[in-house]
Design a protein around this motif. Structure first.
Motif, PDB file in Angstrom:
ATOM      1  N   GLU A 300       0.931  -1.044   0.203  1.00  0.00           N
ATOM      2  CA  GLU A 300      -0.049  -0.076  -0.031  1.00  0.00           C
ATOM      3  C   GLU A 300       0.714   0.967   0.008  1.00  0.00           C
ATOM      4  OE1 GLU A 300      -2.473   2.715   0.099  1.00  0.00           O
ATOM      5  OE2 GLU A 300      -1.589   2.865   1.828  1.00  0.00           O
ATOM      6  N   GLU A 301       0.946   2.297  -1.246  1.00  0.00           N
ATOM      7  CA  GLU A 301       1.605   2.597  -1.446  1.00  0.00           C
ATOM      8  C   GLU A 301       1.054   4.814  -1.636  1.00  0.00           C
ATOM      9  OE1 GLU A 301       4.615   2.880  -4.412  1.00  0.00           O
ATOM     10  OE2 GLU A 301       2.801   2.221  -6.146  1.00  0.00           O
ATOM     11  N   ALA A 302      -0.215   4.958  -1.190  1.00  0.00           N
ATOM     12  CA  ALA A 302      -1.023   5.819  -1.913  1.00  0.00           C
ATOM     13  C   ALA A 302      -0.419   7.523  -1.307  1.00  0.00           C
ATOM     14  CB  ALA A 302      -2.167   5.443  -1.571  1.00  0.00           C
ATOM     15  N   GLY A 303       0.175   7.303   0.286  1.00  0.00           N
ATOM     16  CA  GLY A 303       0.858   8.113   0.570  1.00  0.00           C
ATOM     17  C   GLY A 303       1.954   8.908   0.468  1.00  0.00           C
ATOM     18  N   THR A 304       2.709   7.461  -0.130  1.00  0.00           N
ATOM     19  CA  THR A 304       3.586   7.488  -0.719  1.00  0.00           C
ATOM     20  C   THR A 304       3.900   8.726  -2.023  1.00  0.00           C
ATOM     21  OG1 THR A 304       5.095   5.769   0.346  1.00  0.00           O
ATOM     22  CG2 THR A 304       6.148   6.895  -1.567  1.00  0.00           C
ATOM     23  N   LEU A 305       2.747   8.238  -2.788  1.00  0.00           N
ATOM     24  CA  LEU A 305       2.452   8.593  -4.493  1.00  0.00           C
ATOM     25  C   LEU A 305       1.591   9.539  -4.047  1.00  0.00           C
ATOM     26  CD1 LEU A 305       1.353   5.404  -5.914  1.00  0.00           C
ATOM     27  CD2 LEU A 305       3.860   6.012  -6.062  1.00  0.00           C
ATOM     28  N   SER A 306       1.541  10.769  -3.235  1.00  0.00           N
ATOM     29  CA  SER A 306       0.397  11.382  -2.990  1.00  0.00           C
ATOM     30  C   SER A 306      -0.749  11.583  -3.728  1.00  0.00           C
ATOM     31  CB  SER A 306       1.101  13.047  -3.652  1.00  0.00           C
ATOM     32  OG  SER A 306       2.661  13.056  -3.301  1.00  0.00           O
ATOM     33  N   ALA A 307      -1.322  10.179  -3.208  1.00  0.00           N
ATOM     34  CA  ALA A 307      -2.705  10.005  -3.974  1.00  0.00           C
ATOM     35  C   ALA A 307      -3.829   9.368  -2.909  1.00  0.00           C
ATOM     36  CB  ALA A 307      -2.055   8.442  -5.157  1.00  0.00           C
ATOM     37  N   ASN A 308      -3.240   9.458  -1.761  1.00  0.00           N
ATOM     38  CA  ASN A 308      -4.326   9.557  -0.723  1.00  0.00           C
ATOM     39  C   ASN A 308      -5.443  10.564  -0.044  1.00  0.00           C
ATOM     40  OD1 ASN A 308      -1.832  11.076   0.431  1.00  0.00           O
ATOM     41  ND2 ASN A 308      -1.967  10.067   2.258  1.00  0.00           N
ATOM     42  N   LEU A 309      -6.394  10.337  -0.931  1.00  0.00           N
ATOM     43  CA  LEU A 309      -7.394  11.598  -0.743  1.00  0.00           C
ATOM     44  C   LEU A 309      -8.553  10.814   0.062  1.00  0.00           C
ATOM     45  CD1 LEU A 309      -7.359  12.601  -4.778  1.00  0.00           C
ATOM     46  CD2 LEU A 309      -5.734  13.861  -2.789  1.00  0.00           C
ATOM     47  N   ARG A 310      -8.486  12.509   1.131  1.00  0.00           N
ATOM     48  CA  ARG A 310      -9.741  12.246   1.353  1.00  0.00           C
ATOM     49  C   ARG A 310     -10.715  12.441   1.210  1.00  0.00           C
ATOM     50  NH1 ARG A 310      -9.220  10.245   6.823  1.00  0.00           N
ATOM     51  NH2 ARG A 310      -7.042  10.191   7.397  1.00  0.00           N
ATOM     52  N   MET A 311     -12.186  11.742   0.012  1.00  0.00           N
ATOM     53  CA  MET A 311     -12.904  12.916  -0.499  1.00  0.00           C
ATOM     54  C   MET A 311     -14.318  11.659  -0.540  1.00  0.00           C
ATOM     55  SD  MET A 311     -11.304  11.356  -3.450  1.00  0.00           S
ATOM     56  CE  MET A 311     -12.496  11.410  -5.035  1.00  0.00           C
ATOM     57  N   SER A 312     -15.415  11.503  -0.933  1.00  0.00           N
ATOM     58  CA  SER A 312     -15.902  11.368  -1.880  1.00  0.00           C
ATOM     59  C   SER A 312     -16.601  10.793  -2.917  1.00  0.00           C
ATOM     60  CB  SER A 312     -17.771  11.374  -0.991  1.00  0.00           C
ATOM     61  OG  SER A 312     -18.022  11.699   0.497  1.00  0.00           O
ATOM     62  N   ALA A 313     -15.938   9.386  -2.999  1.00  0.00           N
ATOM     63  CA  ALA A 313     -15.479   9.080  -4.474  1.00  0.00           C
ATOM     64  C   ALA A 313     -16.767   7.716  -5.148  1.00  0.00           C
ATOM     65  CB  ALA A 313     -14.066   8.186  -5.261  1.00  0.00           C
ATOM     66  N   MET A 314     -17.039   8.160  -6.126  1.00  0.00           N
ATOM     67  CA  MET A 314     -18.692   7.573  -6.648  1.00  0.00           C
ATOM     68  C   MET A 314     -18.533   7.462  -7.583  1.00  0.00           C
ATOM     69  SD  MET A 314     -21.839   9.720  -4.041  1.00  0.00           S
ATOM     70  CE  MET A 314     -20.312  11.137  -4.268  1.00  0.00           C
ATOM     71  N   GLY A 315     -17.576   7.952  -8.429  1.00  0.00           N
ATOM     72  CA  GLY A 315     -17.198   7.504  -9.963  1.00  0.00           C
ATOM     73  C   GLY A 315     -15.821   7.592 -10.450  1.00  0.00           C
ATOM     74  N   ILE A 316     -15.490   7.175 -11.376  1.00  0.00           N
ATOM     75  CA  ILE A 316     -13.911   6.993 -11.348  1.00  0.00           C
ATOM     76  C   ILE A 316     -14.006   6.605 -13.411  1.00  0.00           C
ATOM     77  CG2 ILE A 316     -13.358   4.342 -11.501  1.00  0.00           C
ATOM     78  CD1 ILE A 316     -10.471   5.901 -10.238  1.00  0.00           C
ATOM     79  N   THR A 317     -12.831   8.202 -13.993  1.00  0.00           N
ATOM     80  CA  THR A 317     -12.465   7.776 -15.055  1.00  0.00           C
ATOM     81  C   THR A 317     -11.533   7.305 -15.142  1.00  0.00           C
ATOM     82  OG1 THR A 317     -13.251   8.259 -17.079  1.00  0.00           O
ATOM     83  CG2 THR A 317     -12.808   9.881 -15.699  1.00  0.00           C
ATOM     84  N   THR A 318     -10.802   6.694 -16.323  1.00  0.00           N
ATOM     85  CA  THR A 318      -9.189   7.037 -16.501  1.00  0.00           C
ATOM     86  C   THR A 318      -8.818   6.593 -17.811  1.00  0.00           C
ATOM     87  OG1 THR A 318      -9.064   4.733 -17.321  1.00  0.00           O
ATOM     88  CG2 THR A 318      -8.924   5.004 -14.632  1.00  0.00           C
ATOM     89  N   GLY A 319      -7.319   7.666 -17.805  1.00  0.00           N
ATOM     90  CA  GLY A 319      -6.819   7.960 -19.731  1.00  0.00           C
ATOM     91  C   GLY A 319      -5.836   8.407 -19.659  1.00  0.00           C
TER      92      GLY A 319
END
Length: 554
Positions: A300-319
């Motif tokens: 688990e490395e979200a903190g190391t990657l600056s990806a540890n967001l606190r949010m209300s995620a209800m959808g995602i898209t990638t590209g």
């Protein structure tokens, strides 16, 4: 904390290439005229649009009723405790080449709608079925995936403490749902969503379950507790628990999980995002392959990657929204969308507002709740556009007016809100949203739905901009090619997509769509498979569906 059980890992490398197809199509002399079928690629016919000029972005018309979608799918959904949404999927369910629709129903198999090939839909009755769901259990979500290798997508359901599968019988008929994973007694986790992918590279589909809530006893209306994410591996057609993913801060409240190659190393990693972001941040689990104990090592490395967001995620898209060759991730939230753009060192930079993904609506932005989200090239000009459904939260704490939003891409990774100007900002709550080419003209249409109302369908118009769609027939038990990285190079631009399935509450077609602007030739299509295989197609004309079938490799 990650607890896990054993699994296996396989790896294969293969490259196949066919050059110089465009010169063949144009009738020119070529040095290599090998038939396209020899490497598994086949070119669909070129689509010619009657509109020869380039249209503006104001090109969508609301046509749900005119195209057979004039009735509520779940008219009494509010009477089912614990259910707020009608998840949807758009996929070719009968193998005839066009995109059909399915909408989740809480107590029976999904509502199935057949596409006539021109974007008109007719419901196909299912059943009747002899068995009822166990007392108190309901279907909360549905995905489409070929689970038995017959090249027809089956329906996979998650719900209250269970995963069930309804096999595709052909002719858009689905058998009675069968239980594949079941937690027999309370407390059990209520799985609002899940994602399918080949995490152990054995060419079948595993499941990452989003742990929304633990239901302790009594009604589904109880105050829920947080539940963990579960990774289930497909072992000879049966799902076995491989890992329980519990963040350091304790279990979250997740509507969203994703299997994706976020570190660009060829294997499949895991992402989980919590809805009530104040509980725990998002988590990124890097796949480090088989460890000393014979199971996959997850870091688990979200903190190391600056990806540890606190949010209300209800959808995602990638590209690849900044065009650096790595995947980026944009998530809906309460307030502006959040986007994790890849940085040169492998970390991420949150850039949603900087990209312009803050809707310019007549509502308090901090009370605007985005749900399903897509970033796709809607006008095929070579720049991605963005759309988001919006709706009330589960707790009913936000204003009733929740307008949908649409943004036009004005540069690479830059967007401009057009919601009000285009009449797209419908204020009724919508949760599930997909973009798909429903009438086969090469331009993506938009479908969204709320809870107990009829769908909204925004049909697109074709014009003279170039495009390409890639459809895959993958290996046995991953025939849709989930997890494949698709790269298209044309007119000096390189774009990538990842073939995916269910993302929170909606699933679009298992095809990769690319807008190519004024490109007259596609230089290269590169397919990178989760097991290390690479397939390449070079130099052909755009405006068509390109299909690749692994069974036709030499």
């Amino acid at each position: 904390m990650i607890s896990r059980m054993g699994t296996s890992f396989k790896h294969l490398v293969l490259a196949s290439t066919i050059p110089a197809l465009a010169c063949v199509e144009k009738g020119e002399n070529c040095t290599d005229t090998a038939p396209v079928q020899s490497t598994g690629f086949s070119l669909g016919p070129q689509q010619v649009c009657a509109v020869t000029e380039t249209l503006g972005f104001d090109r969508f018309t609301s046509q749900a009723a005119a195209r057979g979608l004039d009735k509520a799918i779940n008219p009494n959904l509010s009477e089912t405790p614990g259910v707020l949404h009608t998840p949807l999927l758009a996929e070719d369910l009968d193998g005839d080449g066009d995109i059909d629709l399915a909408f989740n129903r809480p107590t029976t198999v999904a509502a199935i709608f057949e596409n006539d090939g021109n974007g008109y839909f007719t419901e196909v009755e299912q059943g009747p079925y002899s068995n009822e769901l166990p007392q108190g259990r309901i279907f909360l979500n549905v995905a489409a995936a070929d689970m038995n290798g017959d090249k027809l997508p089956d329906l996979v359901f998650s719900g209250s403490g269970m995963v069930m599968v309804s096999m595709n019988l052909g002719g858009l008929q689905f058998e009675e749902p069968q239980t594949w994973f079941f937690i027999p007694s309370r407390p059990y986790t209520s799985f609002q969503s899940f994602h399918l992918g080949d995490v152990d590279a054995d060419q079948d589909l595993d499941i990452l379950l989003a742990g929304t809530a633990i239901v302790a006893a009594g009604s589904h209306q109880e105050e829920p507790l947080a539940g963990p994410e579960l990774l289930l591996l497909n072992v000879d057609g049966q799902f076995e628990l491989e890992a329980t993913l519990t963040p350091d801060g304790g279990a979250g409240f997740s509507m969203l999980s994703l299997i994706t190659d976020y570190d660009n190393d060829g294997d499949q990693d895991l992402q989980t995002f919590t809805d009530l972001g104040r509980r725990t941040p998002s988590n990124f689990y890097r796949n480090d392959g088989i460890g000393s104990e014979g199971s996959i090592d997850w870091v688990e490395e979200a903190g190391t990657l600056s990806a540890n967001l606190r949010m209300s995620a209800m959808g995602i898209t990638t590209g690849d929204y900044n065009r650096d060759g790595r995947f980026d991730y944009c998530m809906s939230d309460i307030g502006p969308a959040k986007c994790l753009l890849s940085a040169p060192d492998g970390s991420f930079i949150e850039s949603g507002v900087a990209m312009g993904l803050e809707p310019d609506l007549m509502v308090d932005i901090e009370s605007w709740a985005g749900w399903s989200m897509e970033i796709e090239d809607l006008d095929n000009d070579g720049l991605e556009d963005a759309i988001s459904a919006a709706g009330l939260d589960m707790r009913g704490e936000l204003p009733a007016e929740q307008p949908d939003a649409i943004w036009q891409g004005v540069d690479i990774g830059k967007f401009e809100d057009r919601s009000i100007a285009l009449g797209f900002a419908d204020e009724n709550s919508h949760y599930a949203l997909v973009s798909a080419d429903l009438d086969g003209d090469g331009f993506l249409d938009i479908l969204t739905i709320g809870a107990d109302d009829a769908p909204l369908l925004w049909m697109n118009q074709c014009d003279n901009q170039s495009w390409l769609e890639i459809e895959l027939v993958g290996p046995h038990q991953n025939t849709s090619g989930f997890g494949v990285r698709v790269q298209v190079d044309a007119d000096g631009q390189s774009q990538i997509r990842e073939i995916q399935n269910l993302r929170a509450l909606a699933q679009g077609p298992s095809r990769a769509h690319f807008g190519l602007g004024n490109a007259e030739t596609v230089d290269t299509v590169t397919l990178s498979w989760p097991n290390g295989t690479v397939d390449i197609l070079e130099n052909f004309l755009p405006n068509r569906v390109v299909k690749f079938n692994v069974e036709q490799r030499p």
